[in-house]
Design a protein around this motif. Structure first.
Motif, mmCIF file in Angstrom:
data_model
loop_
_atom_site.group_PDB
_atom_site.id
_atom_site.type_symbol
_atom_site.label_atom_id
_atom_site.label_comp_id
_atom_site.label_asym_id
_atom_site.label_seq_id
_atom_site.Cartn_x
_atom_site.Cartn_y
_atom_site.Cartn_z
ATOM 1 N N UNK A 216 6.966 -94.893 11.573
ATOM 2 C CA UNK A 216 5.916 -95.382 10.678
ATOM 3 C C UNK A 216 6.201 -94.989 9.240
ATOM 4 N N UNK A 217 6.656 -93.771 9.039
ATOM 5 C CA UNK A 217 6.991 -93.337 7.694
ATOM 6 C C UNK A 217 8.170 -94.131 7.132
ATOM 7 N N UNK A 218 9.124 -94.434 7.996
ATOM 8 C CA UNK A 218 10.269 -95.228 7.546
ATOM 9 C C UNK A 218 9.823 -96.638 7.148
ATOM 10 N N UNK A 219 8.885 -97.194 7.857
ATOM 11 C CA UNK A 219 8.380 -98.519 7.510
ATOM 12 C C UNK A 219 7.703 -98.508 6.131
ATOM 13 N N UNK A 220 6.959 -97.440 5.851
ATOM 14 C CA UNK A 220 6.308 -97.346 4.546
ATOM 15 C C UNK A 220 7.343 -97.216 3.437
ATOM 16 N N UNK B 107 8.000 -99.803 0.288
ATOM 17 C CA UNK B 107 8.071 -99.438 -1.129
ATOM 18 C C UNK B 107 9.362 -99.929 -1.770
ATOM 19 N N UNK B 108 10.456 -99.873 -1.024
ATOM 20 C CA UNK B 108 11.718 -100.402 -1.544
ATOM 21 C C UNK B 108 11.628 -101.917 -1.766
ATOM 22 N N UNK B 109 10.987 -102.607 -0.840
ATOM 23 C CA UNK B 109 10.830 -104.057 -1.004
ATOM 24 C C UNK B 109 9.977 -104.386 -2.230
ATOM 25 N N UNK B 110 8.939 -103.614 -2.446
ATOM 26 C CA UNK B 110 8.101 -103.838 -3.633
ATOM 27 C C UNK B 110 8.900 -103.656 -4.915
ATOM 28 N N UNK B 111 9.727 -102.626 -4.943
ATOM 29 C CA UNK B 111 10.528 -102.384 -6.139
ATOM 30 C C UNK B 111 11.539 -103.492 -6.368
ATOM 31 N N UNK B 112 12.133 -104.000 -5.294
ATOM 32 C CA UNK B 112 13.071 -105.124 -5.439
ATOM 33 C C UNK B 112 12.365 -106.361 -5.975
ATOM 34 N N UNK B 113 11.169 -106.637 -5.475
ATOM 35 C CA UNK B 113 10.433 -107.800 -5.952
ATOM 36 C C UNK B 113 10.047 -107.642 -7.421
ATOM 37 N N UNK B 114 9.626 -106.456 -7.799
ATOM 38 C CA UNK B 114 9.249 -106.223 -9.199
ATOM 39 C C UNK B 114 10.450 -106.405 -10.119
#
Length: 262
Positions: free
Chosen positions: A137-141, A145-152
């Protein structure tokens, strides 16, 4: 045969043709006064030799019809080029309006997706607070967060290519969101897992309530709305509002550094 005119059948031919005949053909014909017959409400001059007179009348009618056809053809040739020009202009304007609408819709979708990616950092705080203690679960979070940073990062570059002014507005929004979420994320990672009833606590900090974030969020939405306006004056507002961010900042030099010339 009586030379007089029988009542109801013979009249007197005027010296000029009827007014409608002259108006249609733009010319007049002077003829001597002589008896005429009323045939189907058409007044035809009947000379003494009535057969040659009918032949002359037929030739006259043929000439009139030919002149009318020529005038009609000339009128059509004068109208057709202008009609084609008007039709081509209307078609081009319709195509141009459609293309502008497509570009505006594409930009609106891009700004909407970029705004969604930026607001995802605020929701990430609550995901960390309500996380599961399992490593998966922690790895999914973390991956989220990495996906959000890539999108930004992606939308930062794309918006900068579309409009440098809107790139400044988006950068300011991202900086305010990250500044508001930095401390709550650190505290959430340090806290243990919460139960369902304890997901929200009175001492929790909500990044969405940060005044700087609210101001940057409102300014960005206003800039997007006016940037997509079809009018020129509203589109100047983002350029004027974010002019302070375009001012060059002096380069930072560490203490004790000297110029090369010295």
């Amino acid at each position: 045969m009586s030379t007089g005119s029988p009542a109801g059948s013979v009249g007197t031919k005027p010296s000029r043709l009827p007014w409608d005949f002259r108006r249609a053909n733009r010319w007049t014909l002077d003829v001597p006064e002589r008896p005429v017959h009323h045939l189907c409400d058409l007044r035809l001059a009947v000379p003494p030799d009535w057969q040659s007179g009918l032949t002359t009348a037929k030739a006259l009618d043929l000439t009139i019809a030919t002149d009318a056809a020529t005038n009609s053809a000339a009128t059509l040739w004068d109208i057709i080029p202008w009609a084609a020009l008007v039709a081509a202009t209307a078609t081009f304007l319709t195509y141009l309006a459609g293309r502008l609408a497509e570009v505006r819709d594409r930009r609106r979708d891009t700004f909407g997706s970029a705004y969604q990616a930026a607001r995802g950092w605020i929701e990430a705080v609550y995901r960390v607070r309500r996380r599961d203690d399992s490593p998966e679960a922690q790895r999914q979070i973390v991956n989220h967060l990495h996906d959000l940073q890539e999108q930004v990062d992606y939308y930062r570059g794309w918006i900068a290519a579309e409009s440098p002014t809107m790139a400044l507005a988006y950068d300011e929004l991202i900086e305010c969101i990250k500044a508001a979420c930095k401390e709550p994320l650190q505290v959430a990672w340090e806290q243990p897992r919460r139960e369902v009833r304890g997901w929200t606590r009175p001492e929790d900090t909500h990044p969405a309530n940060d005044p700087n974030l609210q101001t940057a969020d409102s300014d960005f939405r206003t800039a997007v709305r006016r940037h997509l306006s079809p009018w020129l004056l509203p589109r100047l507002w983002p350029w004027w509002h974010y002019r302070r961010l375009r001012q060059p900042t002096p380069p930072h030099r560490p203490e004790g550094s000297t110029h090369a010339a010295e």
